[in-house]
Design an enzyme around this catalytic site. Structure first.
Site, mmCIF file in Angstrom:
data_model
loop_
_atom_site.group_PDB
_atom_site.id
_atom_site.type_symbol
_atom_site.label_atom_id
_atom_site.label_comp_id
_atom_site.label_asym_id
_atom_site.label_seq_id
_atom_site.Cartn_x
_atom_site.Cartn_y
_atom_site.Cartn_z
ATOM 1 N N HIS A 155 0.841 -1.213 0.000
ATOM 2 C CA HIS A 155 0.000 0.000 0.000
ATOM 3 C C HIS A 155 0.872 1.259 0.000
ATOM 4 C CE1 HIS A 155 -2.822 -2.878 2.153
ATOM 5 N NE2 HIS A 155 -3.592 -2.430 1.182
ATOM 6 N N GLN A 188 -18.012 -6.593 -1.473
ATOM 7 C CA GLN A 188 -17.109 -7.385 -2.314
ATOM 8 C C GLN A 188 -16.699 -8.694 -1.652
ATOM 9 O OE1 GLN A 188 -14.104 -4.056 -2.203
ATOM 10 N NE2 GLN A 188 -12.643 -5.719 -2.307
HETATM 11 O O1 PAF Z 1 -7.857 -3.705 -3.478
HETATM 12 C C1 PAF Z 1 -8.529 -3.348 -2.504
HETATM 13 O O2 PAF Z 1 -8.003 -3.140 -1.395
HETATM 14 C C2 PAF Z 1 -10.029 -3.179 -2.645
HETATM 15 O O3 PAF Z 1 -10.552 -4.100 -3.537
HETATM 16 C C3 PAF Z 1 -10.426 -1.745 -3.030
HETATM 17 C C4 PAF Z 1 -9.884 -1.368 -4.394
HETATM 18 C C5 PAF Z 1 -9.921 -0.764 -1.983
HETATM 19 C C6 PAF Z 1 -11.955 -1.648 -3.092
HETATM 20 O O4 PAF Z 1 -12.540 -1.960 -1.875
#
Ligand code: PAF
Length: 279
Positions: A37, A61
């Site tokens: 990140h 998701q």
């Molecule tokens: O990759 C991620 O951490 C997630 O899929 C995102 C892009 C933040 C969407 O919730």
């Protein structure tokens, strides 16, 4: 560093920057931040005057039986890392802020979402496109950064942005790996010390499939051998290992160098790991 929880507050901050003529970059995350990140944040900082990071564990998701409830949450550590990195604004919306009563809109990209993780995790990408469309609209950034570990997600988000004429440039950032080659992921925290040793074999086995394809072996044969090797290495389940075109995600049997990637997804204990390597 400003921290907000409401979209209206985010918009007010961004409006001030825009009035001052400043450019804006967005890094969407689900928190439990690691060096992968922080590479997105570094790329954003190098490009834009102002950097927004969102931290939101998006429930839509995650499928039934997946790890939504246990997904690592480390808000204080995350905020400390973002402060050190010089992030300007952190947005931490609640679920009710993102999906208020009456919310009824879906965003679906066809085709790219029907293979690999889309097939293994039905509905996953619908949740990703739903939340990413909202995060992009909320931030109105010039650039948004996504990791190449989630290559399919990156391809799906690019398609959505192009199809919906969203005024943002999507930037992919290369995978950050641990010393033993394991791609960094918040879900690596689920691995025991013994599983962590097995996990390191994932990247090695995908890399050897890549080398076999480059040496002339057909993609499906090389991927089949990789599936066997992953089973022998101690992974609990292999969702897929596939050689696919990097852009269209169609399967490719004998790719030209640079055209394709080998993608894999495996289960090990509580962790589901994904990775991909350029051929
Ligand atoms: O990759 C991620 O951490 C997630 O899929 C995102 C892009 C933040 C969407 O919730």
């Amino acid at each position: 560093m400003i921290i907000v929880h409401a979209v209206a507050d985010e918009r007010a901050v961004v409006r001030g920057w825009r009035l001052a003529g400043e450019s804006v970059a967005l890094v969407p995350t689900m928190g439990a931040l690691h060096a992968g990140h922080m590479a997105l944040v570094a790329a954003a900082k190098a490009q834009a005057d102002r950097v927004i990071v969102t931290i939101f564990v998006n429930p839509t998701q995650f499928g039934a039986g997946e790890d939504l409830a246990s997904y690592p949450r480390k808000d204080l550590d995350d905020l400390a890392m973002l402060q050190v990195a010089g992030v300007d604004l952190v947005v931490m919306p609640t679920v009710a802020e993102m999906y208020p009563d009456g919310f009824a809109t879906k965003v679906r990209v066809e085709g790219l979402t029907s293979v690999m993780d889309g097939a293994a995790r039905p509905g996953h990408f619908d949740g990703v496109t739903q939340v990413v469309a909202k995060l992009l609209n909320q931030a109105q950034a010039d650039w948004a950064y996504f990791g190449e570990k989630d290559w399919q997600q990156l391809a799906v988000v690019r398609r959505m942005v192009a199809d919906l004429d969203l005024p943002v440039e999507i930037v992919g950032v290369p995978i950050v790996r641990a010393e033993d080659g394991l791609a960094l992921s918040s879900r690596n925290a689920y691995l025991s010390a013994a599983q962590r040793v097995v996990a390191a074999r994932f990247n090695v086995i995908l890399a050897s499939a890549t080398a076999q394809v480059l040496a002339g072996m057909g993609g499906s044969q090389a991927c089949g051998l990789a599936v066997e090797a992953l089973g022998e290495a101690g992974f609990d389940k292999v969702d897929y290992v596939e050689c696919r075109d990097a852009a269209s995600l169609r399967t490719v049997e004998l790719p030209l160098a640079g055209q394709a990637r080998i993608f894999g997804a495996v289960h090990l204990g509580r962790a589901r790991l994904i990775d991909n390597i350029a051929v």
